[in-house]
Design an enzyme around this catalytic site. Structure first.
Site: not given
Ligand code: SF4
Length: 477
Positions: A2, A28, A100-101, A251
């Site tokens: 995210c 996201g 985020n996570g 990526y």
């Protein structure tokens, strides 16, 4: 994965959160949201892209000089609108939070919060769990005199209960802004200052865009509290081993971002250099090296340089089709490959083509691309990856854990080569991966390649992932 952003001290925080979220959109595309604070919280969130969720009317009502925003790819949550972030709680203080996570002990924490702390949880999102834990611990402090030390003490107790990855931005109503990162620093979080305003974000590209300088990363295990008078307080809450997600460099992150002091673009060049050496060892002699756009561009240039051969663009991407890897279902992914890439026949026909890609997850995309290249007359097609075979589930918030099959999970490199119909297949080595990204800079999480996880993993979690994987396999077939 995210993206998060937080703005403090800017006249109308949403004026910066909105473009910041656009800069983080690649992290996201499933949902977006923002909350600001002025006398009370103003929240807007929903499923879809940033451009679809926000409009001039709803932006107008997001008033206040402090705010946080989020773009989501679903991990623990099932992807419903209720799971979109940020989340808000009204007592004590009123707290808003986005993260985020992925908490690997999410289910245990949720159960404890419901049974012991009598909290009602409305979603399947671990951000709501974190928000409630923070609220429980802050509740134990004197609400009238919430000093930075008390915030950090409460946070220390929260850290002791969390296992997994988390980079968090939150607002404590009328008290300040709090950002923190898990002790291993698995997820990125950077912050910068411009005069008396602060910006926190998953990637430095958002800060660049918004004109913030004096940038630095929130260190692993560190918390930053900006109080109501805009004073910045920083405290190391926990110490860990330092295990930044190495896949950010491969990526996820934009090439123009700098994460933990390492430029993503430069790391991709070095990864290409290492991969070029592997191709050379294997005796590959292509006529031309081509990237699979866009992520592999820098690496492909370096592979060509090392091999002393031509570098060309051979596949043109339709920029209006989103990244395939982060599309939620297999059928959507396959469709997207055909839609998004078109070959340039003159660069390919009659040639031995070496395609460079970041990774192979399921193999479907690679197989389709190779077939596309063959269909316009390539003599031979080689495939080279600047990351090693992906074999283990990511438990830290990346969509590789449940949705389908890793092609390398139970196949040798030779078998993968056959399954994607390549004439040769070359992977990066683990050593080349770590060296390429930035050996010696700090520790990395490489668990999806090595199976060595930087945190404790509840035994039931891997079983649950395995069960979900089997279900996904059945529904994809
Ligand atoms: S397992 Fe892989 S994708 Fe997940 S955090 Fe670690 S390196 Fe990143």
């Amino acid at each position: 994965m995210c993206g998060i952003i937080g703005i403090v001290g800017q006249e109308k925080a949403i004026d910066r959160i909105y473009p910041g979220l656009l800069a983080l959109q690649h992290r996201g595309q499933d949902a977006a949201g923002a909350v600001t604070f002025e006398h009370g919280f103003q929240l807007k969130k929903g499923n879809g892209l940033v451009l679809n969720v926000f409009n001039p009317k709803n932006i107008e009502r997001l008033t206040g000089n402090i705010g946080i925003g989020h773009v989501r790819y679903p991990t623990v949550g099932a992807g419903s609108a209720e799971d979109a972030q940020p989340f808000i709680i009204t007592a004590p203080y009123g707290i808003a939070l986005a993260h985020n996570g992925n908490l690997v002990n999410f289910f245990d924490l949720k159960k404890t919060l419901i049974e012991n702390d009598l909290r009602y949880l409305n979603s399947n999102c671990d951000a709501e769990v974190m928000l409630n834990l923070l609220s429980v611990e802050l509740n134990k402090m004197n609400p009238k005199r919430l000093t930075p030390e008390k915030v950090f003490t409460a946070l220390g107790k929260v850290y002791k209960r969390l296992i997994g990855s988390y980079a968090v931005v939150s607002i404590i109503a009328n008290r300040g802004f709090l950002a923190f990162r898990d002790k291993n620093g698995i997820k990125p979080l950077v912050f910068g200052r411009n005069g008396s305003t602060y910006c926190f974000a998953s990637e430095s590209v958002a800060l660049d865009l918004l004109g913030y300088n004096e940038m630095r990363d929130v260190k692993p295990g560190e918390a930053v509290f900006i109080d109501a008078d805009n004073n910045c307080h920083i405290k190391q809450i926990q110490k860990g081993k330092g295990a930044a997600c190495i896949f950010e460099y491969v990526y996820f992150a934009r090439p123009d971002s700098i994460i933990d002091g390492i430029g993503v673009y430069e790391s991709r060049l070095r990864l290409g250099e290492e991969l070029g050496k592997e191709c050379s060892k294997r005796g590959l002699k292509p006529d031309v090296v081509m990237p699979i756009p866009d992520t592999a561009r820098g690496a492909a240039q370096m592979v060509a340089e090392v091999l002393g051969t031509k570098h060309r663009e051979g596949l043109i991407k339709n920029r209006y089709i989103h990244r395939t890897f982060i599309m939620p279902t297999q059928s959507e992914r396959i469709e997207a490959v055909r839609l998004k890439l078109n070959p340039i026949r003159s660069e390919i026909a009659g040639k031995k083509v070496l395609l460079v890609d970041d990774s192979i997850v399921r193999g479907n995309t690679s197989r389709e691309i190779i077939s596309l290249i063959r269909s316009v007359g390539a003599r031979e097609v080689y495939y080279a990856l600047y990351s090693p075979p992906l074999r283990f589930p990511c438990v830290y918030g990346i969509d590789m854990q449940t949705r389908g099959e890793f092609v390398a999970r139970d196949k040798t490199v030779e078998q993968i080569k056959e399954s994607i119909d390549a004439d040769a297949l070359v992977y990066q080595t683990i050593k080349g991966l770590v060296k390429g990204v930035g050996e010696g800079a700090r520790g990395f999480c490489t668990a999806c390649f090595t199976g060595s996880y930087p945190t404790e993993i509840p035994p039931l979690l891997l079983e649950r992932i395995e069960a979900d994987r089997m279900l996904a396999k059945v529904s994809d077939s």
